[in-house]
Design a protein around this motif. Sequence first.
Motif, PDB file in Angstrom:
ATOM      1  N   THR A  67      -3.075   4.804   3.059  1.00  0.00           N
ATOM      2  CA  THR A  67      -2.844   5.767   1.987  1.00  0.00           C
ATOM      3  C   THR A  67      -3.753   6.987   2.050  1.00  0.00           C
ATOM      4  OG1 THR A  67      -4.357   4.543   0.549  1.00  0.00           O
ATOM      5  CG2 THR A  67      -2.013   3.993   0.411  1.00  0.00           C
ATOM      6  N   ASN A  74       0.844  -1.188   0.000  1.00  0.00           N
ATOM      7  CA  ASN A  74       0.000   0.000   0.000  1.00  0.00           C
ATOM      8  C   ASN A  74       0.883   1.242   0.000  1.00  0.00           C
ATOM      9  OD1 ASN A  74      -2.243  -1.668  -0.049  1.00  0.00           O
ATOM     10  ND2 ASN A  74      -2.671  -1.469   2.117  1.00  0.00           N
ATOM     11  N   GLY A  75       0.798   2.074   1.032  1.00  0.00           N
ATOM     12  CA  GLY A  75       1.570   3.309   1.038  1.00  0.00           C
ATOM     13  C   GLY A  75       3.007   3.166   1.467  1.00  0.00           C
ATOM     14  N   THR A  96       3.862  13.301  -0.869  1.00  0.00           N
ATOM     15  CA  THR A  96       2.580  13.015  -1.504  1.00  0.00           C
ATOM     16  C   THR A  96       1.766  14.303  -1.641  1.00  0.00           C
ATOM     17  OG1 THR A  96       2.563  10.792  -0.555  1.00  0.00           O
ATOM     18  CG2 THR A  96       0.463  11.667  -1.329  1.00  0.00           C
ATOM     19  N   ARG A 138       1.461  10.721   5.127  1.00  0.00           N
ATOM     20  CA  ARG A 138       1.312   9.872   3.950  1.00  0.00           C
ATOM     21  C   ARG A 138       2.683   9.488   3.428  1.00  0.00           C
ATOM     22  NH1 ARG A 138      -4.021  11.249   0.836  1.00  0.00           N
ATOM     23  NH2 ARG A 138      -5.266  12.238   2.453  1.00  0.00           N
ATOM     24  N   THR A 139       2.692   8.687   2.383  1.00  0.00           N
ATOM     25  CA  THR A 139       3.942   8.196   1.805  1.00  0.00           C
ATOM     26  C   THR A 139       4.929   9.341   1.604  1.00  0.00           C
ATOM     27  OG1 THR A 139       2.730   6.448   0.668  1.00  0.00           O
ATOM     28  CG2 THR A 139       4.935   6.974  -0.154  1.00  0.00           C
TER      29      THR A 139
END
Length: 743
Positions: free
Chosen positions: A606, A567-568, A694, A672-673
Amino acid sequence: MRRFLLLWAFMPVVALAQSLDSLHIMVDAEGVSGIPHVYRTFQEAAAHLKNGTAECPMTVYIRPGVYWLDDPDDPAVRVGRDGREPFGMTLHCAYLHLVGMGEKAEDVVLASQRGQTQGAIGNFTMLDCWVKTLKVENMTLGNYCNVDLVYPKNPQLNRKRRNDAITQAHVGYVHGDTLVARQVRFISRLNLNPLNGAKYSYYEGCHFECTDDALNGTAIYRHCNFDLYGQKPFWSTSGRGAMFIDCDFNVKSDNHEMYFAKQGGPMTVIDCRYHAASDNIYVGWTAYPQPWLRCYQRNFTLNGKPYTIGNRQPQNTLQPALLTPSFQQAPFLDISQHEATLLTGRDTLRLHCPEPVLWHIAKGYESYAILTAEADSSVIVIPSNSTDETVSFCVMATTEDGREAACYLTVKPSQLPPPTFVKRPRLTVKDGRAVLHYTLNTAAKNDESRITWFRDNIPVATSHVEPTTVYPLSASDYGHELKVVIEPKSHRSDYGAAVSKTCNINKVPSKTITTLTTDFHDFPCQWQPQIIPGYWSVDGYKPQDTADFPWEFDKNKPMWEYAEGYNGAVGMGLLQAQRGARLLYTPLKRTYNNMSLVLEVDPTKTAGQGFGSATGQYMDICLKFDTQTLTGYGLRIVRTTKHAKAVDFLLVRYANGVVTPISEAVSATCYRTGCTISLDFNDQTLTAHVTTKTPRPAGSTLPHEVTLTTQVEPNSFGGVHIQHTGSCGESTTMLHRISMEWR
């Protein structure tokens, strides 16, 4: 039946009462008191349920109105019992039939308004039904925790949602053989659970509104429509999985990638239509499908155009011409095993299907195994890998009508003895590095030896991806014994006998080392709770402020793991393996003044919510910290009930393990990422700064960058503390790099 319901909808209650008896009762919010078998509330009616029979079930007719199965105005927090969720109502009735008497399903509403941390501790569920057969028709079942209740027939019954932040709020469970729902609207958001759990579940003409982890994964859906506010409406599907016939899916989110299930599983989609704002959207079965997964589709469209679901992995999608829908069960071919690892020259595998099949090996891999079919639809698989590399492929079973099942094989070449040393291990110390030199009788690319470095018999570095032959020395190593242990291994062998080398690090460094950086690629993850200057402590801890939420960890298992993310979480990094994972770094003994750290992370989530739910789930990053007494300063990143796609950031003070906020909380979308968290203590000023690579989510008005500053009392501590109380799996945060500086 529809005409019958409409007639009853307009008949006076007195006239209807003539058709009622102990197995046919009515709920009418505006009913006249004293009429036999007519009740003003659903609770009153439930007290008169009888078991009935399959031929004559207990039937409850419900007149138009909104019926609260749990009082939304009661301020008491609902708590589950015996380890289960809290429930609005529990129904026990062998054969139960609930019939809405309105013109439309919207006219009769069974409602609740609670969810996890929003009026309940645990995933609040409106109904818990213990039955043999449950039939529900022509009504709305809604948990309006995060959805407004709009009742057009009488706007005075409208009710604003409890909270904007989406949380786990269920409709119901069914414990029994059969569920049939017709013309029913199921309303919630996260974890909808539209009467999940029966051995056989069938929905016809129903409407569903949900985000993720929401739908019934073992059901048949026919002529239904779905409003998808998330990305993955199923957690998983099992057995035959879910089947959709003549259904519509309406994407209500801004996700560019949509999947049916989070954890995957069999699925069938026939004559269905997917509707999204753009054609540039990907629709997959699951984000990380296993090679053995087999799903079926026929006549599926995206915005009116033919589309192949999961087209990035075409082996997962079958479109057999002979596929014909059955309203009783989805097409499915069972197989005794979905994955296996075989060693050439040692292992064999027997696969079995419960009906006649043809067995074959994936094209291009026929030489890597020998198949011997048996009379009972079984096959013996004999690995035959004569190469130097491990290969993976599927063995498939197929039926005449186009169904398929697969087992994903990993076939290793024959085992070799552990490699031997052409040049025996030798340890050198020079230019601030300890280096292990050795040569094996195998190619360097095939060297999978495990190398672990110890300082005074405590692991300080270890191999995760490749042999860790170099150990950078730090001030913590001086005056101690350094030991390195190598267990030789090639890609075709087990580990050989360990060989160790030791040396004493006696040279005094030319200057005081004021920085420490690691990307965790060689970080030792085994349980190490000792608080020792110059060492990381790696353990688990349940903070006092999580006492309201029951969870625990296993000290016999690692709390952290260096692994690949999903995922992230991009690439590889350090992940929490259990809830409560904690890291402490204790510097060498001296007085510490100003200090800073930078931590680079990727949250697996995410959408920006960071953690599984708002149940005491947070991550603290602390500096100027005394690791013995748990005293110092830090930044808390926490999921709250305020937002479903953001977290709160606030500065905190630790005092002997007790945490106190020392700044206002800021809700932001930057967790987030590619998130970088910076903490700095400089002359009594504590500052935190958080950014992400992000982009800002579309439509969000929350900050996408955070800076917090406050004045604090100085201390002489120099330790670092990272505490994660979130659930693991898809709620973890990957640590990529940490840099500390003492000034």
